[in-house]
Design an enzyme around this catalytic site. Structure first.
Site, short mmCIF file in Angstrom:
data_model
loop_
_atom_site.label_atom_id
_atom_site.label_comp_id
_atom_site.label_asym_id
_atom_site.label_seq_id
_atom_site.Cartn_x
_atom_site.Cartn_y
_atom_site.Cartn_z
CG HIS A 137 -5.94 -4.96 0.56
ND1 HIS A 137 -6.03 -3.99 -0.40
CD2 HIS A 137 -6.19 -4.34 1.74
CE1 HIS A 137 -6.32 -2.83 0.16
NE2 HIS A 137 -6.43 -3.01 1.47
CG ASP A 214 -0.17 -7.13 -0.69
OD1 ASP A 214 0.55 -6.45 0.08
OD2 ASP A 214 -1.40 -6.96 -0.79
CD GLN A 217 -1.60 -5.53 7.15
OE1 GLN A 217 -1.10 -5.44 8.27
NE2 GLN A 217 -2.41 -4.60 6.67
CE LYS A 240 -1.13 -1.44 5.11
NZ LYS A 240 -2.43 -0.87 5.43
CB CYS A 378 -9.65 -3.02 1.57
SG CYS A 378 -9.97 -1.32 2.00
N1 C6P Z 1 -4.57 -2.40 4.27
C1 C6P Z 1 -5.93 -2.23 6.26
O1 C6P Z 1 -6.55 -1.60 7.12
P1 C6P Z 1 -1.92 0.91 0.74
O2 C6P Z 1 -3.30 1.44 0.97
O3 C6P Z 1 -1.50 1.03 -0.71
O4 C6P Z 1 -0.91 1.44 1.68
O5 C6P Z 1 -1.98 -0.66 1.09
C2 C6P Z 1 -2.91 -1.48 0.47
C3 C6P Z 1 -2.87 -2.86 1.06
C4 C6P Z 1 -2.47 -3.91 0.26
N2 C6P Z 1 -2.36 -5.15 0.75
C5 C6P Z 1 -2.65 -5.44 2.03
C6 C6P Z 1 -2.48 -6.83 2.53
C7 C6P Z 1 -3.07 -4.42 2.88
O6 C6P Z 1 -3.35 -4.70 4.14
C8 C6P Z 1 -3.22 -3.10 2.37
C9 C6P Z 1 -3.73 -1.99 3.26
C10 C6P Z 1 -5.11 -1.48 5.24
O7 C6P Z 1 -5.94 -3.44 6.23
C11 C6P Z 1 -5.87 -0.34 4.65
S1 C6P Z 1 -7.18 -0.89 3.61
#
Ligand code: C6P
Length: 420
Positions: A137, A214, A217, A240, A378
């Protein structure tokens, strides 16, 4: 999690089945309609819906004991501090971290990764290498690019194969004496691929690199044990995993945190402040400057209680069934190409439909009350890898049911009819 289910802890332990119809009652939003249709919410990888217990935990804080934490001797402040710090203990237990001071509260995965890149990154020298993967991401790419620009360190990228799996041999060949940081996702948001993080961490440690996972997910779908994985950093977002937005966690080994400089300066992160210089608070507060998202932290604690009360094994089994069911229908669907077919896969179905732009698919689904995400998610390098501008992504959570998968595919038939 298709095959993760077979080989993992999930299969070994007898998971009590999830009563999904009953659990749906826990989520008020699932009772609503969109464009005259019952909501079919399949955008859980973007953010999950919130159960009453989380909503109530936040409301209760604001209604009955709203106060700042760590600051007041008065009763309300003590109550708020206890609840907030209690949430930290819940997070520690949930991810099996050895110590509570290793749990840093942040605004989300993005801030957790930026914290590590900014702070740990200060110890890196020009020419040192940071290894990421092609399935990251943007949150696990851009902070490292910014660090590389600041410190003239070098970003390396381990490729994935056509199924969306990390090519382990290539990952291994990119590890070397200059590798200082390895940062990779536990589960891809664009493909669903689950990485064998424990084995990858061991490989990275053999060359002396620290590893950041990370977990944005993975956290809602897989049991996470940072002690077993043996990672140095683990980042995730509360929203999430059925918790509030604006909440997140960075787990980090205390020895690393002790050596790292603060990320931000301000109240609560200091021991003493003089104009001649300041000293830092103990962990974890050294990394928590300013008034935090107190209600959110308490809500995150409630979300963890909720997930634990159901069990991630039961949740994982149910989601694997949904993914299997959806994947079978996808295979039989004319013109549908799956993007991401890894052996170990979480509950994400990413695909394209021949001749129809993903945004049009998403718009037509929306008219039927079906929420999916369309776009690059993203993860632009993933789109580039597959030569597509975007995909449609349906992502499942504990409250989704097979009839919602059927509704999705009926919606896709409709989209094809409209574009025929
Ligand atoms: N993915 C998606 O629709 P934040 O925005 O900080 O809560 O998470 C960022 C992030 C980082 N790593 C991974 C693997 C992610 O999936 C995400 C967030 C969402 O896939 C919003 S872009």
């Amino acid at each position: 999690m298709l095959s993760a289910i077979n080989g993992s802890k999930l299969a070994q332990e007898q998971a009590p089945a999830l009563d999904v119809a009953r659990r749906r009652q826990d989520f008020p939003i699932l009772q609503r309609e969109v464009h005259g249709h019952p909501l079919v919410y399949l955008d859980n990888a973007a953010t999950s819906q919130k159960p009453w217990s989380v909503i109530e935990a936040e409301r209760h804080y604001y209604a009955y004991y709203n106060a700042n934490i760590h600051r007041g001797v008065h009763h309300l402040s003590q109550e708020a501090t206890d609840a907030y710090e209690g949430a930290r203990d819940k997070v520690r237990e949930f991810i099996h971290a050895p110590r509570r001071e290793e749990i840093i509260f942040t605004r989300g995965t993005t801030e957790s990764i930026n914290l590590v890149a900014s702070s740990y990154g200060q110890g890196l020298q020009a020419g040192d290498e940071i290894l990421i993967t092609e399935m990251e991401h943007h949150s696990n790419i851009v902070p490292w690019q910014l660090l590389c620009q600041r410190s003239r360190t070098v970003l390396r990228v381990a490729p994935i194969d056509d199924a969306g799996q990390l090519i382990t041999e290539q990952f291994a060949s990119l590890l070397g004496p200059r590798t200082r940081v390895v940062a990779l996702t536990h589960m891809s948001n664009a493909l669903g691929s689950i990485n064998p993080v424990k084995a990858l961490v061991a490989m990275a440690h053999r060359v002396g690199a620290v590893v950041l996972i990370d977990g944005a997910q993975a956290i809602a779908h897989l049991p996470v044990d940072v002690t077993d994985i043996d990672c140095d950093f683990y980042a995730f977002s509360g929203h999430k995993v059925y918790g509030p937005t604006g909440t997140g966690v960075l787990y980090a080994r205390s020895a690393l945190l002790e050596a790292m400089p603060p990320y931000q300066g301000g109240g609560d992160m200091i021991k003493e402040v003089r104009f001649a210089g300041s000293s830092w608070n103990d962990l974890p507060y050294k990394f928590e400057a300013g008034t935090p998202n107190i209600a959110g932290g308490i809500g995150l604690g409630a979300a963890i209680d909720y997930v634990r009360s159901l069990g991630l094994n039961a949740i994982g089994t149910h989601e694997a069934d949904l993914l299997r069911y959806a994947t079978e229908q996808a295979h039989d669907f004319p013109g549908l190409t799956l993007v991401g077919t890894a052996r170990d896969k979480g509950a994400i179905l990413s695909f394209t439909l021949a001749g129809i732009h993903p945004h049009d698919v998403g718009t037509i689904l929306d008219t039927r009350g079906i929420a999916v995400r369309t776009g690059h998610h993203c993860a632009m390098p993933v789109m580039e890898r597959y030569g597509v501008p975007a995909t449609v992504r349906a992502s499942f959570a504990l409250y989704n049911m097979r009839h919602e998968v059927d509704a999705l595919f009926r919606g896709l038939v409709k989209a094809q009819e409209m574009f025929a």
